[in-house]
Design a protein around this motif. Structure first.
Motif, PDB file in Angstrom:
ATOM      1  N   LYS A   1      39.047  36.788  14.844  1.00  0.00           N
ATOM      2  CA  LYS A   1      38.367  35.912  13.887  1.00  0.00           C
ATOM      3  C   LYS A   1      39.323  34.865  13.320  1.00  0.00           C
ATOM      4  CE  LYS A   1      34.860  39.297  12.490  1.00  0.00           C
ATOM      5  NZ  LYS A   1      34.292  40.103  11.385  1.00  0.00           N
ATOM      6  N   ALA A   2      40.560  35.262  13.071  1.00  0.00           N
ATOM      7  CA  ALA A   2      41.546  34.307  12.543  1.00  0.00           C
ATOM      8  C   ALA A   2      41.860  33.219  13.563  1.00  0.00           C
ATOM      9  CB  ALA A   2      42.815  35.042  12.144  1.00  0.00           C
ATOM     10  N   LEU A   3      41.951  33.599  14.825  1.00  0.00           N
ATOM     11  CA  LEU A   3      42.267  32.638  15.878  1.00  0.00           C
ATOM     12  C   LEU A   3      41.149  31.625  16.096  1.00  0.00           C
ATOM     13  CD1 LEU A   3      43.872  35.054  18.492  1.00  0.00           C
ATOM     14  CD2 LEU A   3      45.047  33.174  17.341  1.00  0.00           C
ATOM     15  N   THR A   4      39.928  31.992  15.723  1.00  0.00           N
ATOM     16  CA  THR A   4      38.769  31.127  15.972  1.00  0.00           C
ATOM     17  C   THR A   4      38.178  30.560  14.685  1.00  0.00           C
ATOM     18  OG1 THR A   4      37.300  33.068  15.923  1.00  0.00           O
ATOM     19  CG2 THR A   4      38.192  32.420  18.069  1.00  0.00           C
ATOM     20  N   ALA A   5      38.939  30.598  13.607  1.00  0.00           N
ATOM     21  CA  ALA A   5      38.418  30.173  12.300  1.00  0.00           C
ATOM     22  C   ALA A   5      37.943  28.733  12.286  1.00  0.00           C
ATOM     23  CB  ALA A   5      39.480  30.381  11.222  1.00  0.00           C
ATOM     24  N   ASN A   6      38.559  27.870  13.100  1.00  0.00           N
ATOM     25  CA  ASN A   6      38.178  26.451  13.098  1.00  0.00           C
ATOM     26  C   ASN A   6      37.298  26.081  14.283  1.00  0.00           C
ATOM     27  OD1 ASN A   6      40.212  26.783  15.003  1.00  0.00           O
ATOM     28  ND2 ASN A   6      41.050  24.721  14.695  1.00  0.00           N
ATOM     29  N   TRP A   7      36.717  27.078  14.959  1.00  0.00           N
ATOM     30  CA  TRP A   7      35.857  26.781  16.109  1.00  0.00           C
ATOM     31  C   TRP A   7      34.509  26.234  15.644  1.00  0.00           C
ATOM     32  CZ3 TRP A   7      36.312  30.416  20.942  1.00  0.00           C
ATOM     33  CH2 TRP A   7      37.638  30.404  21.378  1.00  0.00           C
ATOM     34  N   HIS A   8      33.809  25.598  16.550  1.00  0.00           N
ATOM     35  CA  HIS A   8      32.539  24.951  16.239  1.00  0.00           C
ATOM     36  C   HIS A   8      31.499  25.964  15.761  1.00  0.00           C
ATOM     37  CE1 HIS A   8      28.767  22.694  17.075  1.00  0.00           C
ATOM     38  NE2 HIS A   8      29.509  21.666  16.686  1.00  0.00           N
ATOM     39  N   ALA A   9      30.600  25.482  14.897  1.00  0.00           N
ATOM     40  CA  ALA A   9      29.593  26.362  14.286  1.00  0.00           C
ATOM     41  C   ALA A   9      28.717  27.060  15.325  1.00  0.00           C
ATOM     42  CB  ALA A   9      28.724  25.558  13.327  1.00  0.00           C
ATOM     43  N   SER A  10      28.468  26.402  16.459  1.00  0.00           N
ATOM     44  CA  SER A  10      27.610  27.020  17.477  1.00  0.00           C
ATOM     45  C   SER A  10      28.270  28.238  18.117  1.00  0.00           C
ATOM     46  CB  SER A  10      27.271  25.998  18.572  1.00  0.00           C
ATOM     47  OG  SER A  10      28.447  25.584  19.250  1.00  0.00           O
ATOM     48  N   LEU A  11      29.591  28.351  17.979  1.00  0.00           N
ATOM     49  CA  LEU A  11      30.327  29.457  18.580  1.00  0.00           C
ATOM     50  C   LEU A  11      30.682  30.545  17.581  1.00  0.00           C
ATOM     51  CD1 LEU A  11      32.801  27.250  20.652  1.00  0.00           C
ATOM     52  CD2 LEU A  11      30.665  28.277  21.459  1.00  0.00           C
ATOM     53  N   LYS A  12      30.577  30.248  16.299  1.00  0.00           N
ATOM     54  CA  LYS A  12      30.988  31.192  15.265  1.00  0.00           C
ATOM     55  C   LYS A  12      30.241  32.527  15.298  1.00  0.00           C
ATOM     56  CE  LYS A  12      33.524  30.469  12.311  1.00  0.00           C
ATOM     57  NZ  LYS A  12      34.972  30.824  12.240  1.00  0.00           N
ATOM     58  N   PRO A  13      28.937  32.570  15.677  1.00  0.00           N
ATOM     59  CA  PRO A  13      28.246  33.870  15.707  1.00  0.00           C
ATOM     60  C   PRO A  13      28.910  34.896  16.625  1.00  0.00           C
ATOM     61  CG  PRO A  13      26.641  32.096  15.764  1.00  0.00           C
ATOM     62  CD  PRO A  13      27.987  31.455  15.917  1.00  0.00           C
ATOM     63  N   LEU A  14      29.625  34.435  17.650  1.00  0.00           N
ATOM     64  CA  LEU A  14      30.299  35.376  18.546  1.00  0.00           C
ATOM     65  C   LEU A  14      31.284  36.257  17.792  1.00  0.00           C
ATOM     66  CD1 LEU A  14      31.171  33.060  21.591  1.00  0.00           C
ATOM     67  CD2 LEU A  14      29.111  34.411  21.213  1.00  0.00           C
ATOM     68  N   PHE A  15      31.850  35.714  16.707  1.00  0.00           N
ATOM     69  CA  PHE A  15      32.862  36.434  15.943  1.00  0.00           C
ATOM     70  C   PHE A  15      32.325  36.952  14.613  1.00  0.00           C
ATOM     71  CE2 PHE A  15      34.493  32.928  18.453  1.00  0.00           C
ATOM     72  CZ  PHE A  15      35.191  33.639  19.400  1.00  0.00           C
ATOM     73  N   ASP A  16      31.468  36.168  13.961  1.00  0.00           N
ATOM     74  CA  ASP A  16      30.882  36.614  12.697  1.00  0.00           C
ATOM     75  C   ASP A  16      30.034  37.864  12.887  1.00  0.00           C
ATOM     76  OD1 ASP A  16      32.058  34.451  11.488  1.00  0.00           O
ATOM     77  OD2 ASP A  16      30.251  33.199  11.511  1.00  0.00           O
ATOM     78  N   GLU A  17      29.394  37.988  14.063  1.00  0.00           N
ATOM     79  CA  GLU A  17      28.480  39.103  14.323  1.00  0.00           C
ATOM     80  C   GLU A  17      29.060  40.135  15.279  1.00  0.00           C
ATOM     81  OE1 GLU A  17      24.656  37.553  15.528  1.00  0.00           O
ATOM     82  OE2 GLU A  17      24.880  35.790  14.223  1.00  0.00           O
TER      83      GLU A  17
END
Length: 411
Positions: A287-303
């Motif tokens: 999650k830390a490595l992808t903190a600045n990734w695009h919103a469309s990709l965030k669910p992969l890590f948030d969920e």
């Protein structure tokens, strides 16, 4: 299995290569026993999905036969599309793609040889990309062989007898006498080190990765396809993510898709260099490595299912190929024990099942143990195994900057 006075074929490890070999022996009514260090098939996470090449599918089909292979085929996922498509992790933009046509390609965590806006044609049958989870593959290959597996038996070596071989376990006890011993217990194989007199080595490339699982609904921002998400925003911390999004399941939150994150040496670090950590600590780093990734990709890590997260070290055998050692007629090795590969090119699992099909056929044709079987297997395996190791290393060297030689650190 028919009753027999023959001594069993002993198999160390219950991974996919070992279990497919067991299927071959089972169909030929050749007695065998499998020794696995884990307590059960569900003792630990089963990791990523495997993408199957034409060669891999052919090997599996040759062992399982029509009816059993049909069951295997029905379990596999079939993804459309011509192959890899690139996504910019920061902008979320999907690159336009031009088709490529390399033959190799099997795992969901394949590192693309030509990632910049191009697509690799990974279809292996019916114009589809064929994949299956490692866990499902193990269960299918285990079918009918369950009673021949001895769990919680960690093989640490072997001893030859006057007329056979015995496996030696971590507690000092020994197995029944067998006609042969096949080491299929992965990159840490003690059988491989003993039979090759230390010539078989597995090197730590320094590259690292994290496996993760998320509900299939989290992948709607990507859609169907095989995706390589690339983050080059920080030259000191370049990472990529591979995933295979299959059709028909993106609306079911009870279905999970896997993803694999990877990076060159130094890009992905674990606290205290502890790359055996699993669960929440590994998930938090992803999650830390992808903190600045695009919103469309965030669910992969948030969920993501945090309990399924796990680090992995990217390893490789000697880039020059599978070494030649003095053959032992009663002992040989298959799969990662014989040839560890980087995920680049996606060749490892398919090469492993080729080992199983080849060795199983040779043992079956001989009616069991016969002097010359392991020599014939090793001669043929070294050819395709060496080519596979060289290819996986060459691509990873170019894409991830890894560099190993005979003096590099081993695992």
């Amino acid at each position: 299995m028919a009753a027999s006075t023959r001594k069993p074929i002993l198999i160390s490890g219950a991974g996919i290569a070992s279990l497919l070999l067991a299927q071959s022996l089972h169909r030929a009514s050749i007695p065998f026993q499998i020794f696995e260090r884990d307590a059960s098939v569900s003792f630990r996470g089963q990791g990523y999905r495997l993408r199957l090449s034409e060669e891999g599918l052919d090997a599996i089909e040759s062992v399982l036969g029509p009816e059993q292979f049909q069951n295997f085929w029905d379990t596999c996922g079939k993804t459309g599309g011509s192959g890899f498509s690139a996504v910019d992790a920061i902008t979320g933009e999907k690159a336009s793609a031009r088709p490529e046509s390399p033959k190799d390609g099997n795992r969901e965590d394949v590192i693309d040889e030509k990632p910049k806006g191009r697509t690799n044609n990974l279809a292996s049958r019916d114009g589809k990309i064929i994949g299956i989870s490692r866990g499902n593959m193990r269960k299918l290959f285990m079918f009918g062989c369950e009673s021949y597996i001895q769990w919680s038996h960690h093989v640490t070596g072997y001893e030859l007898t006057g007329s056979g071989v015995r496996a030696v376990f971590a507690d000092g006890s020994k197995s029944v006498e067998g006609d042969m011993l096949i080491g299929g217990e992965g990159i840490h194989s003690k059988v491989a080190k003993q039979v090759s007199q230390g010539m078989l080595k597995v090197y730590d490339t320094g590259a690292r990765g994290i496996h993760g699982q998320s509900p299939s609904t989290a992948f709607k921002g990507l859609g169907e396809g095989v995706w390589r998400i690339v983050d080059n925003s920080n030259p000191d911390r370049r990472v990529f993510l591979m995933t295979n999004v299959r059709p028909g399941e993106m609306d079911d939150p009870n279905v999970q898709f896997g993803w694999t994150m990877g990076g060159p040496p130094g890009s992905i670090k674990a606290p205290n260099d502890d790359y055996s950590i699993i669960g929440k600590p590994a998930a938090e780093i992803a999650k830390a490595l992808t903190a600045n990734w695009h919103a469309s990709l965030k669910p992969l890590f948030d969920e993501m299912v945090e309990s399924e997260a796990a680090f992995w070290k990217i390893t490789c055998s000697t880039p020059s190929g599978v070494p030649e050692w003095q053959n032992d007629p009663r002992v040989t090795v298959i799969g990662d024990a014989a040839h560890s590969m980087t995920p680049a090119g996606g060749i490892g699992a398919n090469t492993a099942v080729r080992d199983s099909a080849l060795l199983g056929r040779l043992i079956t044709e001989a009616g069991g143990y016969k002097n010359g079987v392991t020599a014939a297997y090793e001669k043929e395996m070294r050819v395709y195994g060496s080519e596979a190791v060289k290819t996986s290393y060459r691509i990873a060297h170019g894409n991830m900057g890894i560099s190993i030689d005979e003096n590099s650190k081993t695992v």
